[in-house]
Design an enzyme around this catalytic site. Structure first.
Site, short mmCIF file in Angstrom:
data_model
loop_
_atom_site.label_atom_id
_atom_site.label_comp_id
_atom_site.label_asym_id
_atom_site.label_seq_id
_atom_site.Cartn_x
_atom_site.Cartn_y
_atom_site.Cartn_z
N CYS A 41 46.03 29.57 40.44
CA CYS A 41 46.16 31.09 40.17
C CYS A 41 45.65 31.95 41.28
O CYS A 41 44.55 31.36 41.78
CB CYS A 41 44.02 30.61 39.38
N GLY A 42 46.25 32.89 41.01
CA GLY A 42 46.39 34.00 42.38
C GLY A 42 44.69 34.82 42.12
O GLY A 42 44.76 35.25 43.34
N HIS A 43 44.19 34.83 41.40
CA HIS A 43 42.96 35.48 40.85
C HIS A 43 42.10 34.62 41.51
O HIS A 43 40.99 35.23 43.35
CB HIS A 43 42.19 35.79 39.62
#
Length: 116
Positions: A41-43
């Site tokens: 997940c980039g976040h």
């Protein structure tokens, strides 16, 4: 499960596919930072420096980093909808939470809750 199996003292860089049950989590004593997310997940990746800032050297705060997703009971019991969701707990009770922190100001509520 035994308390020492869930998380490490201080920052934990790895997500665990295993998760405590809600009852096991409520039975934990002391302060816990519970993080829900996924390694891809980039976040979640962007939030790691901010989350790591919650832990000082020699921290006695346990960090449980749960690989969340479909079919994961713990995330649903906490109403997690977005990643990362970071929850501060003391003796199994929720004190504060933040969703998708990007700055130290975003985790201010967690720091304050743990300081009380």
């Amino acid at each position: 499960m035994q308390e020492e199996l869930w998380g490490t003292l201080g920052f934990n860089g790895d997500y665990s596919e295993a998760e405590p049950t809600p009852a096991e989590l409520q039975a934990l004593t002391g302060e816990v930072i519970l993080e829900f997310g996924a390694p891809w997940c980039g976040h979640c990746q962007a939030a790691q420096p901010v989350i790591q800032s919650l832990f000082t050297p020699g921290s006695q705060v346990r960090h449980i980093k749960v690989y969340d997703g479909r079919g994961k009971v713990l995330g649903r019991s906490f109403g997690v909808k977005l990643w990362p969701t970071v929850v501060a707990l003391r003796d199994g009770s929720e004190l504060a939470r933040v969703v998708r922190p990007v700055s130290s100001g975003d985790v201010h509520a967690l720091v304050n809750a743990l300081a009380k």
